[in-house]
Design a protein around this motif. Structure first.
Motif, PDB file in Angstrom:
ATOM      1  N   VAL A 254      49.306  36.505  48.690  1.00  0.00           N
ATOM      2  CA  VAL A 254      48.049  35.994  48.126  1.00  0.00           C
ATOM      3  C   VAL A 254      47.514  36.950  47.067  1.00  0.00           C
ATOM      4  O   VAL A 254      47.091  36.529  45.976  1.00  0.00           O
ATOM      5  CB  VAL A 254      47.006  35.798  49.246  1.00  0.00           C
ATOM      6  CG1 VAL A 254      45.659  35.394  48.664  1.00  0.00           C
ATOM      7  CG2 VAL A 254      47.489  34.759  50.253  1.00  0.00           C
ATOM      8  N   ALA A 255      47.542  38.252  47.368  1.00  0.00           N
ATOM      9  CA  ALA A 255      47.053  39.245  46.403  1.00  0.00           C
ATOM     10  C   ALA A 255      47.934  39.267  45.159  1.00  0.00           C
ATOM     11  O   ALA A 255      47.425  39.396  44.030  1.00  0.00           O
ATOM     12  CB  ALA A 255      47.010  40.627  47.048  1.00  0.00           C
ATOM     13  N   ARG A 256      49.256  39.143  45.346  1.00  0.00           N
ATOM     14  CA  ARG A 256      50.164  39.148  44.196  1.00  0.00           C
ATOM     15  C   ARG A 256      49.881  37.966  43.272  1.00  0.00           C
ATOM     16  O   ARG A 256      49.806  38.121  42.045  1.00  0.00           O
ATOM     17  CB  ARG A 256      51.610  39.120  44.667  1.00  0.00           C
ATOM     18  CG  ARG A 256      52.615  39.130  43.502  1.00  0.00           C
ATOM     19  CD  ARG A 256      54.040  39.402  43.956  1.00  0.00           C
ATOM     20  NE  ARG A 256      54.521  38.408  44.907  1.00  0.00           N
ATOM     21  CZ  ARG A 256      54.663  38.615  46.214  1.00  0.00           C
ATOM     22  NH1 ARG A 256      54.363  39.805  46.740  1.00  0.00           N
ATOM     23  NH2 ARG A 256      55.120  37.672  47.011  1.00  0.00           N
ATOM     24  N   GLU A 257      49.700  36.797  43.848  1.00  0.00           N
ATOM     25  CA  GLU A 257      49.427  35.609  43.027  1.00  0.00           C
ATOM     26  C   GLU A 257      48.099  35.759  42.277  1.00  0.00           C
ATOM     27  O   GLU A 257      47.986  35.405  41.094  1.00  0.00           O
ATOM     28  CB  GLU A 257      49.390  34.377  43.934  1.00  0.00           C
ATOM     29  CG  GLU A 257      49.193  33.073  43.171  1.00  0.00           C
ATOM     30  CD  GLU A 257      49.227  31.865  44.099  1.00  0.00           C
ATOM     31  OE1 GLU A 257      48.859  30.771  43.642  1.00  0.00           O
ATOM     32  OE2 GLU A 257      49.609  32.042  45.283  1.00  0.00           O
ATOM     33  N   GLU A 258      47.086  36.325  42.970  1.00  0.00           N
ATOM     34  CA  GLU A 258      45.782  36.500  42.328  1.00  0.00           C
ATOM     35  C   GLU A 258      45.847  37.549  41.228  1.00  0.00           C
ATOM     36  O   GLU A 258      45.236  37.393  40.160  1.00  0.00           O
ATOM     37  CB  GLU A 258      44.739  36.886  43.382  1.00  0.00           C
ATOM     38  CG  GLU A 258      43.311  36.696  42.920  1.00  0.00           C
ATOM     39  CD  GLU A 258      42.306  36.843  44.044  1.00  0.00           C
ATOM     40  OE1 GLU A 258      41.104  36.815  43.759  1.00  0.00           O
ATOM     41  OE2 GLU A 258      42.737  37.008  45.208  1.00  0.00           O
ATOM     42  N   LEU A 259      46.597  38.635  41.467  1.00  0.00           N
ATOM     43  CA  LEU A 259      46.751  39.665  40.436  1.00  0.00           C
ATOM     44  C   LEU A 259      47.422  39.095  39.186  1.00  0.00           C
ATOM     45  O   LEU A 259      46.962  39.337  38.052  1.00  0.00           O
ATOM     46  CB  LEU A 259      47.582  40.832  40.983  1.00  0.00           C
ATOM     47  CG  LEU A 259      46.877  41.870  41.859  1.00  0.00           C
ATOM     48  CD1 LEU A 259      47.899  42.832  42.444  1.00  0.00           C
ATOM     49  CD2 LEU A 259      45.828  42.631  41.065  1.00  0.00           C
ATOM     50  N   LEU A 260      48.492  38.354  39.367  1.00  0.00           N
ATOM     51  CA  LEU A 260      49.207  37.786  38.221  1.00  0.00           C
ATOM     52  C   LEU A 260      48.335  36.789  37.469  1.00  0.00           C
ATOM     53  O   LEU A 260      48.349  36.737  36.231  1.00  0.00           O
ATOM     54  CB  LEU A 260      50.499  37.117  38.696  1.00  0.00           C
ATOM     55  CG  LEU A 260      51.579  38.062  39.249  1.00  0.00           C
ATOM     56  CD1 LEU A 260      52.740  37.270  39.839  1.00  0.00           C
ATOM     57  CD2 LEU A 260      52.081  38.998  38.154  1.00  0.00           C
TER      58      LEU A 260
ATOM     59  N   MET B 266      51.958  43.691  35.873  1.00  0.00           N
ATOM     60  CA  MET B 266      52.692  42.462  36.210  1.00  0.00           C
ATOM     61  C   MET B 266      54.144  42.767  36.567  1.00  0.00           C
ATOM     62  O   MET B 266      54.693  42.163  37.509  1.00  0.00           O
ATOM     63  CB  MET B 266      52.614  41.488  35.032  1.00  0.00           C
ATOM     64  CG  MET B 266      51.195  41.043  34.708  1.00  0.00           C
ATOM     65  SD  MET B 266      51.062  39.993  33.255  1.00  0.00           S
ATOM     66  CE  MET B 266      51.617  38.430  33.928  1.00  0.00           C
ATOM     67  N   CYS B 267      54.743  43.709  35.889  1.00  0.00           N
ATOM     68  CA  CYS B 267      56.132  44.081  36.224  1.00  0.00           C
ATOM     69  C   CYS B 267      56.217  44.726  37.597  1.00  0.00           C
ATOM     70  O   CYS B 267      57.109  44.405  38.393  1.00  0.00           O
ATOM     71  CB  CYS B 267      56.680  45.035  35.161  1.00  0.00           C
ATOM     72  SG  CYS B 267      57.000  44.252  33.569  1.00  0.00           S
ATOM     73  N   ASP B 268      55.287  45.644  37.893  1.00  0.00           N
ATOM     74  CA  ASP B 268      55.292  46.319  39.191  1.00  0.00           C
ATOM     75  C   ASP B 268      55.101  45.324  40.325  1.00  0.00           C
ATOM     76  O   ASP B 268      55.789  45.384  41.354  1.00  0.00           O
ATOM     77  CB  ASP B 268      54.180  47.379  39.244  1.00  0.00           C
ATOM     78  CG  ASP B 268      54.464  48.559  38.319  1.00  0.00           C
ATOM     79  OD1 ASP B 268      55.627  48.705  37.894  1.00  0.00           O
ATOM     80  OD2 ASP B 268      53.520  49.325  38.028  1.00  0.00           O
ATOM     81  N   VAL B 269      54.161  44.421  40.160  1.00  0.00           N
ATOM     82  CA  VAL B 269      53.858  43.452  41.221  1.00  0.00           C
ATOM     83  C   VAL B 269      55.026  42.490  41.415  1.00  0.00           C
ATOM     84  O   VAL B 269      55.362  42.117  42.549  1.00  0.00           O
ATOM     85  CB  VAL B 269      52.565  42.684  40.868  1.00  0.00           C
ATOM     86  CG1 VAL B 269      52.358  41.521  41.830  1.00  0.00           C
ATOM     87  CG2 VAL B 269      51.363  43.619  40.919  1.00  0.00           C
TER      88      VAL B 269
END
Length: 446
Positions: A420-426, A407-410
């Motif tokens: 979109v990928a960042r929101e889904e990862l978080l 979460m910190c890296d993203v």
């Protein structure tokens, strides 16, 4: 070169003349029997005629072990194939019209149409696919020929044309005749001589489902195994796709008979040692479908706690995942591991130590911009947590650190992945943290 062009032009002129003959000839003449006792029957005459016409558009034989010829070798095939399709479509139209005319011989016309079904289907399947020996025009003509053959047989779809109207066999389809026609070409010595053979076989196979496919299991199973056992990756992929279609559309009892399922399991398991993403991508789903044939469901109360083939496959997959560095393969493994996790459920607890290493390792490596492997591995973690929560306590620290680092890296690097990928990862990482907090009785919040 000039001689080949003249020969091709001559063939096209001949085919157009034959098409005009069929179009203008009287139906009674087209269906008239020959008087001599030694003369071949009407359907034999038309089978010979169709064979002669389709041979004009035959693919040149391949003498090399690869089974492939350069695209230039097929340069003149599409034009001739288009003309052959047009001629055969005219013939089918006249024969179909004869069935509707009481004054003609509808029984003879029906018999001829039935006799021509298999060779017409094989020829149309050869040229209807997008391959080096076809063009948009020849594919369109082949599609129209196939539609004409389906209509002439009284069917409404290709599946009904091949399988028949009912499973009881009251209205038999063309599948048996098609497979008999393909059998001499699908031997170990001959299947590579014609580059179209494997594609025609696959095209026919994938249009036959339950319950008809089981009646032809011996032939289609052996031919699919033959293709999948080739040294070329593209042939292995095609063969495995055929095998998966068989596994899905044949009853489990028939697959287990004569150890067919066991033979297939060993063949697929050995494919996992090939480090090709496109092959692993088709092998793992096929193995999962096959394991449901060989083993009881993992959640079954009758299932013993002994390890079985599910565990054997998962151990090998985890071994490969730990050592894999190619992003394409990492995505394939992570995506299919999520399916394994759903299928195996609580049984995943046997492999929890190795799963932890794999999950933490995959969360550390980005595969931007889509982050498919990270997203898939978070799906795996969520399922594993839901099924193995009593054992989560001892692994809490490593999993929480990996999730927080992700979460910190993203969050810190906005260019690392797409929005979109960042929101889904978080979102998925947060869900996993909430699960960890719940199963650890609030230790994370504390």
């Amino acid at each position: 070169m000039l001689g080949e062009e003249r020969a091709s032009a001559t063939r096209i002129r001949l085919l157009r003349d034959v098409g005009m003959l069929f179009e203008s000839a009287d139906v009674g003449w087209l269906l008239s029997e020959r008087g001599a006792a030694t003369s071949p029957s009407l359907d034999e005459l038309y089978r010979g005629l169709v064979r002669a016409l389709t041979d004009l558009a035959a693919l040149p034989p391949c003498e090399t072990d690869s089974g492939d010829l350069p695209a230039s070798a097929y340069a003149r095939v599409p034009d001739v194939a288009r003309e052959v399709c047009d001629v055969l479509r005219v013939l089918l139209g006249r024969l179909a019209g004869a069935e509707a005319q009481a004054a003609s011989s509808p029984a003879s016309a029906r018999a001829v149409v039935r006799a021509l079904a298999a060779p017409l289907c094989v020829f149309a399947a050869t040229h209807v696919q997008e391959q080096p020996w076809s063009s948009p025009e020849s594919r369109s003509a082949a599609s129209q020929l196939l539609e004409a053959a389906v209509r002439a047989s009284g069917s409404v779809s290709v599946a009904e044309f091949l399988c028949g109207g009912t499973p009881s066999g009251e209205q038999p389809g063309a599948l048996s005749a098609v497979l008999r026609l393909l059998r001499p070409q699908m031997t170990k010595e001959s299947w590579k001589r014609n580059q179209a053979t494997k594609f025609v076989f696959s095209w026919i196979l994938t249009r036959v489902g339950r319950p008809w496919l089981a009646d032809h299991l011996d032939h289609v199973f052996a031919s699919s195994l033959l293709i999948s056992d080739d040294y070329r990756t593209e042939n292995k992929v095609l063969g495995v796709k055929c095998l998966q279609h068989i596994v899905v559309n044949v009853p489990a009892a028939d697959l287990r008979q004569y150890n067919r399922a066991q033979v297939l399991y060993h063949a697929l398991y050995n494919h996992l040692y090939t480090p090709e993403a496109q092959l692993v991508e088709v092998v793992l789903p096929c193995l999962l479908d096959l394991l449901s044939v060989l083993e009881k469901p993992c959640g079954s109360t009758e299932m013993t706690r002994r390890t079985n083939r599910y565990d054997q496959v998962l151990r090998l997959v985890l071994t490969h995942m730990e050592m894999e560095y190619k992003l394409a393969l990492r995505r394939v493994y992570a995506r299919n591991l999520a399916v394994f996790a759903h299928r195996m459920g609580v049984v995943m607890i046997r492999h929890l130590k190795r799963l932890e290493r794999v999950i933490v390792g995959y969360l550390e490596v980005s595969d931007s911009p889509g982050e498919q492997s990270r997203l898939s591995i978070l799906d795996v973690l969520e399922v594993v947590l839901q099924n193995t929560w009593p054992r989560v306590q001892s692994r809490l620290g490593a999993l929480v650190r990996a999730l927080l680092k992700l979460m910190c890296d993203v969050t810190a690097d906005s260019g690392l992945c797409s929005p979109v990928a960042r929101e889904e990862l978080l979102d998925k990482a947060t869900r996993c943290l909430l699960l960890l907090d719940r199963y650890s009785e609030g230790q994370i919040r504390a």
